[in-house]
Design an enzyme around this catalytic site. Structure first.
Site, mmCIF file in Angstrom:
data_model
loop_
_atom_site.group_PDB
_atom_site.id
_atom_site.type_symbol
_atom_site.label_atom_id
_atom_site.label_comp_id
_atom_site.label_asym_id
_atom_site.label_seq_id
_atom_site.Cartn_x
_atom_site.Cartn_y
_atom_site.Cartn_z
ATOM 1 N N GLY A 63 0.912 -1.285 -0.119
ATOM 2 C CA GLY A 63 0.119 -0.150 -0.019
ATOM 3 C C GLY A 63 0.899 1.496 0.059
ATOM 4 N N ARG A 78 -0.426 -13.785 -14.984
ATOM 5 C CA ARG A 78 -1.522 -12.986 -14.486
ATOM 6 C C ARG A 78 -3.072 -13.617 -14.669
ATOM 7 N NH1 ARG A 78 -1.636 -7.475 -12.129
ATOM 8 N NH2 ARG A 78 0.092 -6.369 -13.494
ATOM 9 N N ASP A 125 5.748 -4.420 5.731
ATOM 10 C CA ASP A 125 6.092 -5.807 6.214
ATOM 11 C C ASP A 125 6.157 -6.735 5.232
ATOM 12 O OD1 ASP A 125 3.334 -5.646 6.158
ATOM 13 O OD2 ASP A 125 3.156 -6.912 7.967
ATOM 14 N N THR A 130 4.819 2.631 5.913
ATOM 15 C CA THR A 130 3.563 2.214 6.204
ATOM 16 C C THR A 130 3.140 3.107 7.032
ATOM 17 O OG1 THR A 130 2.122 0.643 7.244
ATOM 18 C CG2 THR A 130 4.516 0.554 7.983
ATOM 19 N N ASP A 144 0.829 2.574 9.104
ATOM 20 C CA ASP A 144 0.316 1.858 10.233
ATOM 21 C C ASP A 144 1.453 2.129 11.328
ATOM 22 O OD1 ASP A 144 -2.211 1.209 9.026
ATOM 23 O OD2 ASP A 144 -1.382 -0.892 8.741
ATOM 24 N N ASP A 190 3.833 -0.042 11.944
ATOM 25 C CA ASP A 190 3.863 -1.392 12.733
ATOM 26 C C ASP A 190 5.274 -1.869 12.422
ATOM 27 O OD1 ASP A 190 3.395 -1.935 10.073
ATOM 28 O OD2 ASP A 190 1.283 -3.104 10.626
HETATM 29 O O1 F6P Z 1 -1.041 0.615 4.690
HETATM 30 C C1 F6P Z 1 -1.591 -0.195 5.406
HETATM 31 C C2 F6P Z 1 -2.968 -0.331 5.133
HETATM 32 O O2 F6P Z 1 -3.368 1.011 5.331
HETATM 33 C C3 F6P Z 1 -3.925 -1.212 6.518
HETATM 34 O O3 F6P Z 1 -4.035 -0.340 7.590
HETATM 35 C C4 F6P Z 1 -5.147 -1.298 5.635
HETATM 36 O O4 F6P Z 1 -5.779 -2.606 6.182
HETATM 37 C C5 F6P Z 1 -4.479 -1.656 4.211
HETATM 38 O O5 F6P Z 1 -3.302 -1.084 4.207
HETATM 39 C C6 F6P Z 1 -5.698 -1.322 3.260
HETATM 40 O O6 F6P Z 1 -4.934 -1.234 1.804
HETATM 41 P P1 F6P Z 1 -5.525 -1.711 0.610
HETATM 42 O O7 F6P Z 1 -7.005 -1.432 0.571
HETATM 43 O O8 F6P Z 1 -4.725 -1.048 -0.521
HETATM 44 O O9 F6P Z 1 -5.288 -3.186 0.438
#
Ligand code: F6P
Length: 361
Positions: A12, A89, A122, A144, A146, A148
């Site tokens: 993400g 794909r 991660d 991230t 998050d 984390d």
């Molecule tokens: O970037 C981390 C995060 O924001 C999480 O908290 C969330 O669950 C996830 O990405 C959602 O990402 P996507 O909708 O792009 O899979």
């Protein structure tokens, strides 16, 4: 001797990705190296072409001009790019199946790439770690919203996400008070409550629910009733998407294991228990979008240039990490071995408790 490096962004997106790309590119070019950008995680390398554009292209000082403040990533990204489980794909865009990591490494070698700079969370850094174990010189940059990732005090993007969430929570106060409602705000955070805790504190939430503390619904309702009795006829509840009740499961958005829907579930339960009109706000991807705030830009520029320094020193299999005031290279394995949870004896938890904020326990 380093002559050419490649950069990719995976997972993400997070505000600050472009600042890292610019910083690493400029620092590398100033070292006399060539820099290749790989589009959409590893897709550009494996498919040769992405959306009609070359999958791998030269990143130049000119090409990365003026992007420090831009959200997203000029390289593109994907959450479906694990090269250890790919096959041609699928119609839905996923890969699933075949391990293409050897092919990926041989393509990097064919391009004379001396080191890979992988910017990711991660999942992406686990991939980077295995590529390194398979012989590819790799350095990771922690990304991230998050926050984390272990071994680093901060990931870039986190503070921007907290800022966005804080602004939203702040704006809810006046409307919640005007209507004497309970407002439940769902923020991101699958396994950890960093965004919920920091934005809840900064935004003046009355209840903050995080995955680290399974919550008691009665405890939440008590807090709202207590405020009502004190004449505070509205309440703000901030909940991390991965929070769960003491005796129940988290709320999943779909069968893929994505979280979502906890705000709606909680709002119904709060309304049933307290009789108070309760509304929800799911902040979602707005927390990841837009321009990074200045502290994230600076951190991203520090991370990108530090990564190039560590490549120059041939310190591979590592991730750049902020520890106190210093950026160090820490083993990738340390960063990806476990999730960095909110410490129960940390300053933010202590502050929340001293302020009488309900943490659900
Ligand atoms: O970037 C981390 C995060 O924001 C999480 O908290 C969330 O669950 C996830 O990405 C959602 O990402 P996507 O909708 O792009 O899979």
């Amino acid at each position: 001797m380093i002559r050419r490096i490649a950069i990719n962004t995976g997972g993400g997106d997070a505000p600050g990705l472009n600042a890292v790309i610019r910083a690493a590119t400029v620092a590398a070019v100033r070292n006399g190296w060539e820099v290749l950008g790989i589009r959409r995680g590893y897709t550009g390398l494996l498919e040769g072409e992405v959306d009609g554009e070359p999958g791998v292209f030269n990143l130049t000082e000119h090409g990365v001009r003026g992007i420090t403040h831009l959200g997203g990533t000029i390289l593109g990204t994907t959450t479906r790019g694990n090269p250890f489980g790919m096959q041609p794909r699928q119609p839905d865009g996923s890969w699933g199946g075949r391990d293409l990591s050897d092919e990926l490494i041989s393509r990097l070698r064919a391009l004379d790439v001396d080191a890979l700079l992988a910017i990711g969370g991660d999942g992406s850094l686990k991939v980077a770690h295995i590529l390194h174990q398979k012989g590819m010189p790799v350095i990771g940059v922690p990304k991230t919203i998050d926050n984390d990732l272990r071994a680093t005090d901060l990931t870039f993007g986190f503070r921007t996400a907290v800022e966005v969430a804080t602004d939203a929570i702040g704006r809810l106060h006046s409307t919640a008070e005007a209507h004497q409602r309970v407002m439940v705000v769902e923020v991101m955070g699958r396994h950890t409550g960093w965004i919920a805790l920091e934005s809840g504190l900064a935004g003046g939430a009355d209840v903050i629910l995080i995955p680290e503390i399974p919550y008691s619904l009665e405890g939440v309702a008590d807090k709202i009733r207590e405020r009502e009795e004190a004449g505070r006829r509205f309440s703000i509840v901030v909940v991390a998407e991965g929070a769960r009740p003491r005796d129940g499961e988290p709320s999943y958005a779909d069968r893929s294991g994505r979280y979502g829907g906890i705000a709606e579930r909680l709002a119904n339960q709060i309304e049933d228990l307290t009789g108070k009109e309760t509304r929800t706000l799911v902040l979602g991807h707005i927390q990841r979008g837009g321009s990074p705030i200045s502290s994230d830009r600076v951190l991203a520029l520090q991370f990108g240039t530090a990564a190039v320094r560590f490549i120059d020193q041939m310190i591979f299999g590592t991730m750049v990490a902020l520890q106190g005031q210093t950026i160090r290279a820490v083993p990738l394995v340390e960063a990806v071995s476990a999730v960095k949870r909110v410490p129960m004896d940390g300053e933010s938890i202590c502050a929340a408790r001293s302020l009488g904020i309900c943490l659900g326990d």
